[in-house]
Design a protein around this motif. Structure first.
Motif, PDB file in Angstrom:
ATOM      1  N   ILE A  78      48.871  54.463  35.470  1.00 51.88           N
ATOM      2  CA  ILE A  78      47.847  53.423  35.404  1.00 51.88           C
ATOM      3  C   ILE A  78      48.458  52.083  34.995  1.00 51.88           C
ATOM      4  CG2 ILE A  78      45.760  52.667  34.191  1.00 51.88           C
ATOM      5  CD1 ILE A  78      44.828  55.532  34.219  1.00 51.88           C
ATOM      6  N   PHE A  79      48.339  51.089  35.889  1.00 51.89           N
ATOM      7  CA  PHE A  79      48.786  49.738  35.562  1.00 51.89           C
ATOM      8  C   PHE A  79      47.629  48.893  35.035  1.00 51.89           C
ATOM      9  CE2 PHE A  79      49.005  45.279  37.032  1.00 51.89           C
ATOM     10  CZ  PHE A  79      49.900  44.835  36.077  1.00 51.89           C
ATOM     11  N   SER A  80      46.476  48.917  35.710  1.00 53.18           N
ATOM     12  CA  SER A  80      45.343  48.133  35.231  1.00 53.18           C
ATOM     13  C   SER A  80      44.049  48.913  35.437  1.00 53.18           C
ATOM     14  CB  SER A  80      45.258  46.778  35.949  1.00 53.18           C
ATOM     15  OG  SER A  80      44.928  46.952  37.316  1.00 53.18           O
ATOM     16  N   HIS A  81      43.043  48.540  34.631  1.00 49.75           N
ATOM     17  CA  HIS A  81      41.735  49.207  34.684  1.00 49.75           C
ATOM     18  C   HIS A  81      40.716  48.157  34.270  1.00 49.75           C
ATOM     19  CE1 HIS A  81      39.233  52.875  34.612  1.00 49.75           C
ATOM     20  NE2 HIS A  81      38.674  52.429  33.500  1.00 49.75           N
ATOM     21  N   ARG A  82      39.760  47.849  35.148  1.00 48.58           N
ATOM     22  CA  ARG A  82      38.780  46.821  34.822  1.00 48.58           C
ATOM     23  C   ARG A  82      37.404  47.232  35.313  1.00 48.58           C
ATOM     24  NH1 ARG A  82      37.406  44.089  39.428  1.00 48.58           N
ATOM     25  NH2 ARG A  82      39.008  43.783  41.040  1.00 48.58           N
ATOM     26  N   ALA A  83      36.363  46.668  34.680  1.00 52.88           N
ATOM     27  CA  ALA A  83      34.998  47.006  35.064  1.00 52.88           C
ATOM     28  C   ALA A  83      34.023  45.999  34.486  1.00 52.88           C
ATOM     29  CB  ALA A  83      34.647  48.414  34.581  1.00 52.88           C
ATOM     30  N   ARG A  84      32.804  46.005  35.027  1.00 52.68           N
ATOM     31  CA  ARG A  84      31.706  45.173  34.541  1.00 52.68           C
ATOM     32  C   ARG A  84      30.643  46.073  33.930  1.00 52.68           C
ATOM     33  NH1 ARG A  84      27.012  43.244  37.287  1.00 52.68           N
ATOM     34  NH2 ARG A  84      27.835  44.082  39.242  1.00 52.68           N
TER      35      ARG A  84
END
Length: 307
Positions: A236-242
């Motif tokens: 996992i390099f990045s993890h984003r959410a709203r």
């Protein structure tokens, strides 16, 4: 005090050291339910222990640390009862150790004035570095200050993120939550009574305590770890959410995943109410072939920010 623009763009914290232990790493993993699933043992048992990447949201301290304005500039503040967590992004530059001593600092990187009565969007960036100053991780935190619009700042509309793919999810993961899960998660450092005290929750319009948004965020990462990358956290390099709605302890969370090579789109739904609690989720993976090699930052990702 209101938001003072452009002074707020100078606001930053001091660089400070912090440490976390394997006990902290295991507590976080347990608080997002890692101990309940087959394959979760490497995140909750010391031999070969791995750190869940989203643990960076709690191990360095408060997601909203005190910031100071530059010399001679005015310090801004918010109407905190009206502040909500809008979006979260993490970036992991090298494999995270199950225990470590690192350095952290936070700065304000952008502010959007939605107008009087419409609020403001404030984005901060927190960086983790090692003793030599090399980047370890970064967090991009977006808050919506509903009571603080109309301060004369820029009003440029932010780019709307794309919805999830139109096709059916490739994978759907159901995760029952425990009625005491928010009580466990708050031991990571977020003691907001909204997540524990029914009277406080009812005063702000909820029927009872709600789950921490960052707990739900962590559970979406858990789904990807266990159902996409075979439990290899280094992928996992990045993890984003709203964040779009609260989850209540005891509800079932369904995480829908769309896998496209080294990119995973996701959303999370409170099953009993059929309400999306997380939207516009996206995880960038390192190629599987690179999992045993030194971690490299993907091209164009050296300056983290919302995409």
């Amino acid at each position: 005090m209101p938001i003072h623009y452009p002074d707020i763009l100078s606001e930053a914290s001091e660089r400070r050291s912090f440490s976390y232990t394997t006990k902290d790493a295991i507590l976080y993993a347990l608080s997002i339910g890692m101990g309940e699933d087959a394959g979760g043992l490497p995140f909750v048992y010391e031999p070969g222990l791995q750190l869940v990447p989203t643990a960076v949201t709690v191990l360095g301290g408060s997601i909203m640390p005190p910031l100071a304005a530059g010399p001679g500039l005015r310090k801004s503040s918010f109407d905190f009862p009206k502040v909500v967590h809008g979006e979260q992004e993490i970036l992991i530059y090298r494999p995270l150790r199950p225990a470590d001593t690192l350095f952290t600092s936070t700065r304000t990187i952008s502010v959007e004035d939605k107008g009087e009565g419409r609020g403001a969007v404030v984005v901060t960036e927190t960086r983790w570095t090692d003793e030599g100053g090399a980047d370890v991780a970064a967090l991009v935190n977006t808050i919506f200050a509903r009571g603080d619009g109309g301060f004369g700042g820029p009003r440029a509309e932010r780019v709307q993120q794309a919805d999830e793919p139109a096709r059916a999810p490739d994978i759907s993961v159901s995760m029952p939550t425990r009625r005491d899960q928010a009580l466990l998660y708050r031991l990571n450092g977020d003691g907001n009574p909204l997540h524990a005290d029914p009277a406080v929750a009812m005063r702000v319009g909820f029927p009872g305590p709600i789950m921490h948004g960052l707990c739900t965020f962590g559970m979406t990462c858990r789904a990807i770890l266990q159902h996409v990358v075979g439990g290899d956290s280094s992928r996992i390099f990045s993890h984003r959410a709203r964040f779009t709605a609260p989850l209540f302890p005891g509800e079932t969370l369904r995480v829908d995943l769309w896998v496209d090579g080294d990119s995973v789109d996701f959303r999370a739904v409170a099953v009993e109410r059929d309400v999306a609690v997380i939207r516009n989720g996206c995880t960038a993976l390192r190629p599987a072939a690179a999992r045993s090699e030194p971690v490299a930052v993907p091209a164009g990702a050296a300056a983290p920010g919302l995409s």
